[in-house]
Design a protein around this motif. Structure first.
Motif, short mmCIF file in Angstrom:
data_model
loop_
_atom_site.label_atom_id
_atom_site.label_comp_id
_atom_site.label_asym_id
_atom_site.label_seq_id
_atom_site.Cartn_x
_atom_site.Cartn_y
_atom_site.Cartn_z
N CYS A 14 0.86 -1.19 0.00
CA CYS A 14 0.00 0.00 0.00
C CYS A 14 0.89 1.24 0.00
CB CYS A 14 -0.92 0.02 1.22
SG CYS A 14 -1.83 1.59 1.35
N PRO A 22 -9.27 0.02 2.88
CA PRO A 22 -8.60 0.89 1.92
C PRO A 22 -8.92 2.36 2.13
CG PRO A 22 -10.56 -0.05 0.92
CD PRO A 22 -10.46 -0.64 2.31
N CYS A 23 -8.20 3.20 1.41
CA CYS A 23 -8.42 4.64 1.47
C CYS A 23 -9.53 5.05 0.51
CB CYS A 23 -7.13 5.37 1.11
SG CYS A 23 -6.67 5.19 -0.63
N CYS A 32 -5.86 1.17 -7.68
CA CYS A 32 -5.30 2.10 -6.70
C CYS A 32 -5.07 3.45 -7.39
CB CYS A 32 -3.97 1.54 -6.19
SG CYS A 32 -3.02 2.71 -5.18
N CYS A 39 -6.01 -2.30 -5.69
CA CYS A 39 -5.85 -1.96 -4.27
C CYS A 39 -5.59 -3.23 -3.47
CB CYS A 39 -7.12 -1.26 -3.76
SG CYS A 39 -7.11 -1.06 -1.96
#
Ligand code: SF4
Length: 347
Positions: A14, A22-23, A32, A39
């Motif tokens: 990451c 996840p973000c 991502c 991701c």
């Protein structure tokens, strides 16, 4: 403090070193935001919160600003508005704050992809407060390590901001300063814990339509275990999508208040800015109707008021966030449109 935040190393692979991922940078296809890969969290089970519970830090009193906003939220729905002022321009900040003060309960003043360098969060908040407007400060984990963040949180509590909106933040490779090194000492869940321990009213964001869609409500539950009181629901398509997400969260035991984002568009410049938001899903035909109207400004305000009123009918929705931004040079105009929208809502 350490028990809240001691962290294992972030997830292998990451780029933000996230533990509680996840973000918000996952694409609709699972990619991502940083590179051409999937991701790394998407094929893993939900990461549950392993830090201390907020109850451990209840001895820490809420800041004056948090207490006031929490009291207001028990009396009526609130109207928050994205803050449209030019970055690092005290005059523009003061002008926009004065225009919003009154109809808007707090400005959400946070990150901007087009202007990564801003006044420090606490200085910006003090300028806005001095112009008579309450602030809900956006903080990210990209630009400061935990020590610098602790200093900002202390300053924001002293100023008496209404809330702190905790995000991991876009990677530096996105936005206007790709030359800067990313920090990501913490992630949004850890920042929520730290902010709560500092006495703030804490909000986080969730994007119900972004992978892992089936885990979004469960992720929110974990963020509330870390310390989040409020969830800003990112643009996810309208009333049905917000309602589904809120109900699903309630079914899992989430007690946070929900503040969905309402798209604010008044012209082509503000439409372009809104379209730059990650994970944006708008109600069908929303932008097209506004931009093709004879008076896009009036149609944009009318559409935002109508959508806000529908969203406020959802049980658990505690307010709305008028969300968007101005085309360059139109900051004050956009602030006036935000204020007019809030005025027509008259909650
Ligand atoms: S999308 Fe976010 S959480 Fe997922 S790998 Fe990329 S930076 Fe990490």
């Amino acid at each position: 403090m350490e028990s809240l935040l001691s962290r294992a190393a972030g997830h292998d692979g990451c780029p933000k070193n996230m533990e509680y991922g996840p973000c918000g940078g996952v694409g609709f296809d699972g990619s991502c935001e940083v590179g051409d890969f999937r991701c790394v969290f998407l094929d893993d089970p939900l990461v549950t919160w392993r830090g201390g519970a907020p109850a451990e830090s209840e001895a820490v009193r809420r800041s004056s600003g948090a207490a006031e906003m929490m009291a207001l939220m028990t009396t009526r729905p609130i109207v928050v508005a994205d803050f449209p002022a030019k970055a690092m321009d005290a005059e523009s900040l003061t002008e926009c704050a004065a225009l919003l003060a009154g109809p808007v309960d707090a400005a959400l003043a946070g990150d901007a992809g087009t202007a990564r360098v801003q006044f420090s969060p606490s200085y910006r908040a003090s300028l806005i407060r001095a112009a008579g407007l309450q602030v809900w400060t956006g903080l990210n984990c990209r630009d400061r390590n935990r020590v610098a963040i602790e200093g900002e949180l202390a300053g924001l509590a002293h100023i008496g901001v209404a809330g702190v909106h905790c995000v991991t933040g876009d990677h530096t490779l996105l936005g206007s300063r790709p030359d800067a090194a990313p920090v990501f000492d913490l992630d949004s869940s850890q920042l929520a814990a730290l902010s709560r321990a500092a006495g703030h009213l804490v909000s986080v964001g969730e994007s119900p339509t972004t992978p892992p869609v089936e885990l979004r409500a469960a992720r929110l539950l974990e963020k509330t275990r870390a310390g989040a009181d409020v969830c800003f629901v990112n643009h996810c398509g309208g009333v049905d999508a917000v309602g589904r997400f809120v109900r699903e969260s309630h079914d899992l035991g989430v007690t946070a208040a929900f503040i969905p984002c309402v798209p604010m568009v008044t012209d082509h410049g503000s439409a372009r800015l809104l379209q730059s938001f990650p994970s944006l899903v708008l109600p069908d035909g929303y932008l097209e109707r506004i931009l093709s109207a004879e008076g896009p400004r009036e149609e944009g305000i009318r559409a935002a008021v109508a959508l806000s009123l529908e969203l406020l009918e959802i049980e658990g929705v505690a307010g709305v966030n008028l969300s968007g931004g101005a085309g360059a040079g139109h900051e004050a105009e956009f602030a006036i449109a935000l204020a007019e929208t809030a005025q027509r809502l008259a909650l």
